[in-house]
Design an enzyme around this catalytic site. Structure first.
Site: not given
Length: 78
Positions: A50, A48, A37-39
């Site tokens: 996936e 996300c 995941n990368v915010e």
């Protein structure tokens, strides 16, 4: 697979939630494609783990019928 997912968790970028997620997509031809995941400060720009793994697989030429299994781990599962 557990060990690979644990290592991958450290690569997630989650400075806001501190909720790290790792994913590995297994293809029918035996490839394992990772994603994390990368915010982003702009919530809509987050991705996300996936989705990251699946879009990477698609960029590599895989399609819907090529996937065998998806493995996921969240930071609390370690």
């Amino acid at each position: 697979m557990r060990e690979e997912l644990i290592k991958l968790l450290d690569k997630a970028y989650a400075p806001y939630s501190n909720f790290h997620v790792a994913c590995i997509v297994e293809t029918k031809d035996g490839k394992f494609i990772p994603g994390v995941n990368v915010e982003n400060a702009s919530y809509g720009a987050c991705i996300c783990a996936e989705r990251n793994a699946i879009t990477t697989a698609v960029a590599m030429g895989y399609t819907k019928g090529d996937f065998k299994k998806i493995y996921v781990m969240v930071s609390g599962d370690k």
